[in-house]
Design a protein around this motif. Structure first.
Motif, PDB file in Angstrom:
ATOM      1  N   VAL A   1       0.846  -1.186   0.000  1.00 31.21           N
ATOM      2  CA  VAL A   1       0.000   0.000   0.000  1.00 31.21           C
ATOM      3  C   VAL A   1       0.887   1.243   0.000  1.00 31.21           C
ATOM      4  O   VAL A   1       1.774   1.371   0.847  1.00 31.21           O
ATOM      5  N   ARG A   2       0.641   2.125  -0.929  1.00 28.15           N
ATOM      6  CA  ARG A   2       1.356   3.390  -0.979  1.00 28.15           C
ATOM      7  C   ARG A   2       0.744   4.326   0.062  1.00 28.15           C
ATOM      8  O   ARG A   2      -0.470   4.375   0.222  1.00 28.15           O
ATOM      9  N   SER A   3       1.604   5.055   0.748  1.00 24.38           N
ATOM     10  CA  SER A   3       1.098   5.963   1.772  1.00 24.38           C
ATOM     11  C   SER A   3       1.828   7.293   1.717  1.00 24.38           C
ATOM     12  O   SER A   3       2.940   7.378   1.196  1.00 24.38           O
ATOM     13  N   GLN A   4       1.187   8.307   2.289  1.00 22.84           N
ATOM     14  CA  GLN A   4       1.814   9.617   2.377  1.00 22.84           C
ATOM     15  C   GLN A   4       2.687   9.726   3.623  1.00 22.84           C
ATOM     16  O   GLN A   4       3.617  10.511   3.673  1.00 22.84           O
TER      17      GLN A   4
ATOM     18  N   GLU B   1       3.794   7.360   7.587  1.00 23.43           N
ATOM     19  CA  GLU B   1       3.630   6.208   8.471  1.00 23.43           C
ATOM     20  C   GLU B   1       3.556   6.713   9.904  1.00 23.43           C
ATOM     21  O   GLU B   1       4.411   7.476  10.354  1.00 23.43           O
TER      22      GLU B   1
ATOM     23  N   ALA C   1      -1.034  14.517   4.018  1.00 23.80           N
ATOM     24  CA  ALA C   1      -2.338  14.205   3.431  1.00 23.80           C
ATOM     25  C   ALA C   1      -2.844  15.332   2.539  1.00 23.80           C
ATOM     26  O   ALA C   1      -3.711  15.121   1.703  1.00 23.80           O
TER      27      ALA C   1
ATOM     28  N   LEU D   1      -0.651   3.358   8.255  1.00 27.51           N
ATOM     29  CA  LEU D   1      -0.382   4.129   7.049  1.00 27.51           C
ATOM     30  C   LEU D   1      -1.418   5.218   6.829  1.00 27.51           C
ATOM     31  O   LEU D   1      -2.615   4.997   7.019  1.00 27.51           O
TER      32      LEU D   1
ATOM     33  N   THR E   1      -3.208   7.088   4.107  1.00 23.45           N
ATOM     34  CA  THR E   1      -3.499   6.923   2.681  1.00 23.45           C
ATOM     35  C   THR E   1      -4.525   7.955   2.241  1.00 23.45           C
ATOM     36  O   THR E   1      -5.057   8.704   3.065  1.00 23.45           O
ATOM     37  N   ASN E   2      -4.838   7.960   0.967  1.00 21.90           N
ATOM     38  CA  ASN E   2      -5.852   8.888   0.446  1.00 21.90           C
ATOM     39  C   ASN E   2      -7.221   8.646   1.060  1.00 21.90           C
ATOM     40  O   ASN E   2      -8.056   9.542   1.094  1.00 21.90           O
ATOM     41  N   SER E   3      -7.466   7.442   1.554  1.00 21.76           N
ATOM     42  CA  SER E   3      -8.780   7.131   2.112  1.00 21.76           C
ATOM     43  C   SER E   3      -8.769   7.052   3.637  1.00 21.76           C
ATOM     44  O   SER E   3      -9.709   6.559   4.231  1.00 21.76           O
TER      45      SER E   3
ATOM     46  N   CYS F   1      -6.698   6.064   7.381  1.00 22.60           N
ATOM     47  CA  CYS F   1      -5.628   5.294   8.024  1.00 22.60           C
ATOM     48  C   CYS F   1      -5.829   3.809   7.775  1.00 22.60           C
ATOM     49  O   CYS F   1      -6.954   3.327   7.778  1.00 22.60           O
TER      50      CYS F   1
END
Length: 190
Positions: free
Chosen positions: A70-73, A75, A134, A172, A174-176, A178
């Protein structure tokens, strides 16, 4: 089986070995990330098998988990800790490798209301970094983080007599919201 699962999930994937007695898988070399194809998956699997043998574990006794990468902005980590004689506290901070290196942890007593949780998250270094990462959805991210901490707070209320700690790391961004990728739960000694 790993190749079939990776094909179903889609590359890239992550392999993790759950060796008995190993709390921090990444430190022990039991996590292979960014696996982008079947050949790399073979190499990662063989690397885990060698690492498991090096640790003195029987490979057939060690579960191997395959997860989507999963790509994340950013951690983060979130958790619950027991501090005698004070009781349980929620903890929150920068996750992944930054947890121990930077040692930026926010400690929050359990049983606080969501407004207080929100204020503490917004004031923390980890909260500010996560919101910056984010971008425009930073407000929704704070709500997601508060939701994670609230869930841990309920866990302490319901099972605090047996729970010593919970460590969700990494959590993480993410766009949606945590996404918990790994967790360690420690029970009070009998």
């Amino acid at each position: 089986a790993a190749k079939s699962a990776a094909q179903s999930l889609g590359y890239p994937v992550v392999l993790k070995a759950l060796a008995p007695g190993v709390a921090h898988k990444a430190k022990a070399g039991l996590v292979e990330t960014g696996i982008g194809d079947a050949a790399t998956l073979d190499a990662a699997y063989n690397s885990l098998a060698a690492r498991i043998a090096y640790l003195g574990c029987n490979f057939s006794d060690v579960p191997i988990i395959l997860q989507p990468m999963v790509r994340s902005q950013a951690e983060l980590f979130a958790g619950l800790t027991w501090e005698p004689p004070l009781g349980h506290f929620l903890i929150f901070g920068l996750g992944g490798v930054h947890t121990e290196i930077l040692d930026q942890v926010t400690l929050i007593p359990t049983g606080v209301d969501e407004l207080t949780l929100r204020q503490r998250v917004e004031e923390s270094i980890a909260g500010r970094i996560a919101v910056a990462a984010a971008g425009k959805d930073g407000g929704d991210l704070i709500a997601s983080l508060v939701g994670v901490l609230s869930a841990l707070d309920r866990l302490a209320a319901w099972h605090g007599n047996v729970l010593e700690s919970v460590d969700v790391n990494p959590l993480l961004v993410t766009n949606s919201g945590c996404l918990a990728v790994d967790a360690l739960v420690t029970m009070h000694p009998p």
